[in-house]
Design a protein around this motif. Structure first.
Motif, mmCIF file in Angstrom:
data_model
loop_
_atom_site.group_PDB
_atom_site.id
_atom_site.type_symbol
_atom_site.label_atom_id
_atom_site.label_comp_id
_atom_site.label_asym_id
_atom_site.label_seq_id
_atom_site.Cartn_x
_atom_site.Cartn_y
_atom_site.Cartn_z
ATOM 1 N N ALA A 53 -39.643 28.162 18.001
ATOM 2 C CA ALA A 53 -38.463 27.444 18.482
ATOM 3 C C ALA A 53 -38.534 25.971 18.083
ATOM 4 C CB ALA A 53 -38.331 27.597 19.996
ATOM 5 N N GLY A 54 -39.716 25.379 18.184
ATOM 6 C CA GLY A 54 -39.893 23.986 17.802
ATOM 7 C C GLY A 54 -39.671 23.748 16.325
ATOM 8 N N GLU A 55 -40.164 24.645 15.490
ATOM 9 C CA GLU A 55 -39.973 24.514 14.043
ATOM 10 C C GLU A 55 -38.498 24.631 13.670
ATOM 11 O OE1 GLU A 55 -42.139 23.631 11.596
ATOM 12 O OE2 GLU A 55 -43.446 23.228 13.301
ATOM 13 N N ILE A 56 -37.808 25.546 14.307
ATOM 14 C CA ILE A 56 -36.371 25.693 14.054
ATOM 15 C C ILE A 56 -35.636 24.437 14.499
ATOM 16 C CG2 ILE A 56 -34.290 26.988 14.670
ATOM 17 C CD1 ILE A 56 -36.211 29.455 14.938
ATOM 18 N N ALA A 57 -35.996 23.907 15.663
ATOM 19 C CA ALA A 57 -35.350 22.702 16.190
ATOM 20 C C ALA A 57 -35.565 21.511 15.262
ATOM 21 C CB ALA A 57 -35.885 22.394 17.590
ATOM 22 N N LYS A 58 -36.751 21.395 14.669
ATOM 23 C CA LYS A 58 -37.023 20.281 13.749
ATOM 24 C C LYS A 58 -36.099 20.307 12.540
ATOM 25 C CE LYS A 58 -41.956 19.846 14.575
ATOM 26 N NZ LYS A 58 -43.293 19.998 13.939
ATOM 27 N N ILE A 78 -32.787 30.359 20.719
ATOM 28 C CA ILE A 78 -33.411 31.290 21.655
ATOM 29 C C ILE A 78 -34.352 32.194 20.871
ATOM 30 C CG2 ILE A 78 -33.025 33.180 23.289
ATOM 31 C CD1 ILE A 78 -30.195 31.940 23.734
ATOM 32 N N VAL A 79 -35.589 32.269 21.331
ATOM 33 C CA VAL A 79 -36.568 33.198 20.758
ATOM 34 C C VAL A 79 -36.903 34.204 21.845
ATOM 35 C CG1 VAL A 79 -38.832 33.484 19.696
ATOM 36 C CG2 VAL A 79 -37.507 31.408 19.242
ATOM 37 N N GLU A 80 -36.613 35.461 21.571
ATOM 38 C CA GLU A 80 -36.901 36.531 22.527
ATOM 39 C C GLU A 80 -38.171 37.256 22.086
ATOM 40 O OE1 GLU A 80 -33.324 38.804 22.278
ATOM 41 O OE2 GLU A 80 -32.259 37.492 23.675
ATOM 42 N N VAL A 81 -39.153 37.279 22.956
ATOM 43 C CA VAL A 81 -40.412 37.966 22.672
ATOM 44 C C VAL A 81 -40.295 39.380 23.240
ATOM 45 C CG1 VAL A 81 -42.905 37.963 22.984
ATOM 46 C CG2 VAL A 81 -41.667 35.785 22.842
ATOM 47 N N CYS A 82 -40.423 40.368 22.355
ATOM 48 C CA CYS A 82 -40.291 41.767 22.763
ATOM 49 C C CYS A 82 -41.583 42.530 22.469
ATOM 50 C CB CYS A 82 -39.143 42.430 21.998
ATOM 51 S SG CYS A 82 -37.551 41.612 22.239
ATOM 52 N N ASN A 83 -41.790 43.611 23.209
ATOM 53 C CA ASN A 83 -42.951 44.470 22.946
ATOM 54 C C ASN A 83 -42.598 45.521 21.895
ATOM 55 O OD1 ASN A 83 -41.451 46.409 24.314
ATOM 56 N ND2 ASN A 83 -42.706 46.339 26.152
ATOM 57 N N GLU A 84 -43.512 46.430 21.651
ATOM 58 C CA GLU A 84 -43.291 47.451 20.618
ATOM 59 C C GLU A 84 -42.138 48.389 20.939
ATOM 60 O OE1 GLU A 84 -46.937 49.086 18.832
ATOM 61 O OE2 GLU A 84 -47.998 47.631 20.077
ATOM 62 N N SER A 85 -41.763 48.482 22.212
ATOM 63 C CA SER A 85 -40.608 49.289 22.619
ATOM 64 C C SER A 85 -39.315 48.483 22.558
ATOM 65 C CB SER A 85 -40.809 49.812 24.042
ATOM 66 O OG SER A 85 -41.966 50.607 24.110
ATOM 67 N N LYS A 86 -39.422 47.238 22.037
ATOM 68 C CA LYS A 86 -38.305 46.297 21.933
ATOM 69 C C LYS A 86 -37.758 45.901 23.303
ATOM 70 C CE LYS A 86 -36.941 44.910 18.364
ATOM 71 N NZ LYS A 86 -37.336 43.652 17.743
ATOM 72 N N VAL A 110 -37.638 32.208 25.232
ATOM 73 C CA VAL A 110 -37.865 30.770 25.068
ATOM 74 C C VAL A 110 -36.553 30.173 24.571
ATOM 75 C CG1 VAL A 110 -39.139 28.996 23.805
ATOM 76 C CG2 VAL A 110 -40.303 31.093 24.520
ATOM 77 N N THR A 111 -36.016 29.215 25.314
ATOM 78 C CA THR A 111 -34.754 28.584 24.948
ATOM 79 C C THR A 111 -34.975 27.090 24.737
ATOM 80 O OG1 THR A 111 -33.533 30.180 26.294
ATOM 81 C CG2 THR A 111 -32.363 28.178 25.665
ATOM 82 N N VAL A 112 -34.520 26.599 23.594
ATOM 83 C CA VAL A 112 -34.567 25.168 23.290
ATOM 84 C C VAL A 112 -33.127 24.711 23.108
ATOM 85 C CG1 VAL A 112 -35.315 23.411 21.647
ATOM 86 C CG2 VAL A 112 -36.823 25.321 22.190
ATOM 87 N N SER A 113 -32.742 23.711 23.889
ATOM 88 C CA SER A 113 -31.397 23.155 23.798
ATOM 89 C C SER A 113 -31.518 21.685 23.411
ATOM 90 C CB SER A 113 -30.700 23.289 25.157
ATOM 91 O OG SER A 113 -29.425 22.694 25.114
ATOM 92 N N LEU A 114 -30.776 21.292 22.374
ATOM 93 C CA LEU A 114 -30.819 19.913 21.890
ATOM 94 C C LEU A 114 -29.423 19.319 21.884
ATOM 95 C CD1 LEU A 114 -33.101 20.455 18.786
ATOM 96 C CD2 LEU A 114 -33.772 19.480 20.966
ATOM 97 N N TRP A 115 -29.355 18.051 22.242
ATOM 98 C CA TRP A 115 -28.112 17.308 22.172
ATOM 99 C C TRP A 115 -28.442 15.978 21.521
ATOM 100 C CZ3 TRP A 115 -23.067 18.217 23.058
ATOM 101 C CH2 TRP A 115 -22.208 17.111 23.092
ATOM 102 N N PHE A 116 -27.850 15.716 20.368
ATOM 103 C CA PHE A 116 -28.074 14.458 19.669
ATOM 104 C C PHE A 116 -26.948 13.500 20.022
ATOM 105 C CE2 PHE A 116 -29.859 17.707 16.759
ATOM 106 C CZ PHE A 116 -31.179 17.340 16.878
ATOM 107 N N GLU A 117 -27.317 12.315 20.449
ATOM 108 C CA GLU A 117 -26.316 11.312 20.796
ATOM 109 C C GLU A 117 -26.679 10.007 20.106
ATOM 110 O OE1 GLU A 117 -24.847 9.070 24.804
ATOM 111 O OE2 GLU A 117 -25.242 11.214 24.922
ATOM 112 N N ARG A 118 -25.733 9.471 19.382
ATOM 113 C CA ARG A 118 -25.964 8.231 18.647
ATOM 114 C C ARG A 118 -25.455 7.055 19.471
ATOM 115 N NH1 ARG A 118 -23.851 6.755 12.582
ATOM 116 N NH2 ARG A 118 -24.813 4.722 12.537
ATOM 117 N N ALA A 119 -26.290 6.022 19.603
ATOM 118 C CA ALA A 119 -25.899 4.829 20.340
ATOM 119 C C ALA A 119 -24.884 4.035 19.521
ATOM 120 C CB ALA A 119 -27.118 3.967 20.635
#
Length: 89
Positions: free
Chosen positions: A37-42, A54-62, A68-77
């Motif tokens: 998630a961090g690499e995608i956000a970068k 959103i990265v969903e971690v699933c087992n072998e049965s899916k 894991v949810t990463v939400s970003l908001w960019f705001e310019r001053a």
């Protein structure tokens, strides 16, 4: 070792993990999901200014085990002496 799958959702996009990866335990898989998630956000562009990954971690049965949810908001001053300009690369 158990195999975990890391399905990724970005906006309306969905990328299922068809291969998966083996990790010693769920804690190790969670750490991997946070890193993904961090690499995608970068790599996200500054425009549009809001993003959700959103990265969903699933087992072998899916079955979803962790989300894991990463939400970003960019705001310019705004600087008074300079006109507002869109972000540039």
């Amino acid at each position: 070792m158990p195999r975990y799958f890391f399905d990724i959702r970005e906006g309306l996009g969905f990328r299922p993990d068809r291969a998966g990866e083996e990790f010693e335990d769920l804690g190790s898989a969670k750490a991997h999901a946070v890193g993904l998630a961090g690499e995608i956000a970068k790599a996200m562009p500054l425009e549009p200014s809001n993003h959700v990954v959103i990265v969903e971690v699933c087992n072998e049965s899916k079955e979803r085990l962790i989300t894991v949810t990463v939400s970003l908001w960019f705001e310019r001053a705004q600087v008074e002496d300079q006109p507002a300009q869109p972000w540039s690369a």
